[in-house]
Design an enzyme around this catalytic site. Sequence first.
Site, PDB file in Angstrom:
ATOM      1  N   GLY A 229     -48.879 -84.609 -85.806  1.00 50.89           N
ATOM      2  CA  GLY A 229     -49.876 -84.594 -84.742  1.00 50.89           C
ATOM      3  C   GLY A 229     -50.160 -83.174 -84.279  1.00 50.89           C
ATOM      4  O   GLY A 229     -50.314 -82.254 -85.096  1.00 50.89           O
ATOM      5  N   GLY A 232     -48.456 -79.970 -85.807  1.00 52.31           N
ATOM      6  CA  GLY A 232     -48.699 -79.397 -87.132  1.00 52.31           C
ATOM      7  C   GLY A 232     -48.195 -80.258 -88.265  1.00 52.31           C
ATOM      8  O   GLY A 232     -48.280 -81.489 -88.217  1.00 52.31           O
ATOM      9  N   GLY A 258     -54.652 -88.209 -89.817  1.00 52.04           N
ATOM     10  CA  GLY A 258     -53.665 -88.202 -90.913  1.00 52.04           C
ATOM     11  C   GLY A 258     -54.351 -88.363 -92.262  1.00 52.04           C
ATOM     12  O   GLY A 258     -53.993 -87.689 -93.241  1.00 52.04           O
ATOM     13  N   ASP A 259     -55.346 -89.237 -92.328  1.00 52.78           N
ATOM     14  CA  ASP A 259     -56.068 -89.446 -93.585  1.00 52.78           C
ATOM     15  C   ASP A 259     -56.811 -88.171 -93.978  1.00 52.78           C
ATOM     16  O   ASP A 259     -56.847 -87.795 -95.160  1.00 52.78           O
ATOM     17  CB  ASP A 259     -57.083 -90.585 -93.436  1.00 52.78           C
ATOM     18  CG  ASP A 259     -56.427 -91.875 -92.964  1.00 52.78           C
ATOM     19  OD1 ASP A 259     -55.202 -92.008 -93.142  1.00 52.78           O
ATOM     20  OD2 ASP A 259     -57.140 -92.728 -92.400  1.00 52.78           O
TER      21      ASP A 259
END
Length: 318
Positions: A229, A232, A258-259
């Site tokens: 998140g 980093g 995240g994707d």
Amino acid sequence: MIVTVTANPSLDRAMVLDAPLDVGAVQLAASSREDAGGKGINVGRVIGAAGEETLAVLPLALHDPFAALLADTGLPFHAVPVHGHARSNLTITDPAGVTTKLNLPGASLRSGETDALLAIIVSACEGADWLVLAGSLPKGMDAGFYVEVIAAVRARWGETAPRIAVDTSGAPLRAVVASAHPDLIKPNEHELADLAGVAAPTEDLMNAVLPIAAALVPERVGAALITLGGDGAVFVDGSGALSAPAPRIQVASTVGAGDSSLAGFLLADVRGGDPSECLANAIRYGAAAATLPGTQPPTSADFPPGEIAVTRRANPLT
Ligand SMILES: Nc1ncnc2c1ncn2[C@@H]1O[C@H](COP(=O)(O)OP(=O)(O)O)[C@@H](O)[C@H]1O
Ligand SMILES: O=P(O)(O)OC[C@H]1O[C@](O)(COP(=O)(O)O)[C@@H](O)[C@@H]1O
């Protein structure tokens, strides 16, 4: 070419509040948007928007409203006909950028549909550089489905099989790591801790996840990209470990961050980048995604300003 698989697509509805979420109260949302989502689709949209060749494989029912949203994205896809409609996942973002996600399990696939999905994935992998297996599995699907896919793809394509990246969680991730030796996994700190059977770290995330990831590489997985998140990300492969902080940004919605990180990593890889460049690109794309509302694919125009500082880390296990 990068092939993505989304076994459990989702019609993502994102709502934006102009006050903190008040659980139990009636609250007026300020705005909302809908996107064709699901992890593989999100990865594919970022890759396609960057001009690289990609193909999304997913189950899709006739007359599912999801189809129109997916067509609007322009993403090339191969849909396997199924009976159940895509689930809807709801995301609520408050003015401070705090995101609450409510995800549904998704409609079950019938056994013939699962077999058809597997067969299409295998044939789609011809000539591909990467196969991305991303997201949860629909309700009732065997947790070993990704293991089966990896074995079938490698058996069919041998030396020319694509490298395989897996971004999932829980039992499907445990199954893959236990027996399928993927080339890359992309858990966040919660998914990694769950995989290792330890409590998720709450502070000093980089130093906390490094030894957990290093214990998996290279015996169980070729490499691991751990996203953290706003803290980093960390990358571990057979040659060592790297970390990079995230830039400070104004968060609109972290859905798809995240994707987008995984897409950024793979984009840099297919363009010949070394692990340090791949990690920096993962950070750039993840942060850019978090500045956009809903599940929109970021492009280089959305990158936060400034350089990403990648640091080589000592092996935490030696
Ligand atoms: N609050 C934030 N500030 C800056 N970057 C962020 C923030 N949240 C996410 N990112 C970027 O997105 C990446 C992926 O986010 P993360 O929340 O770890 O993914 P996931 O959705 O898989 O849990 C991070 O590594 C970072 O680069
Ligand atoms: O398949 P899962 O794990 O239920 O996740 C699906 C959800 O995750 C997303 O792919 C977003 O993922 P990230 O926020 O982790 O990047 C949404 O589009 C979708 O609603």
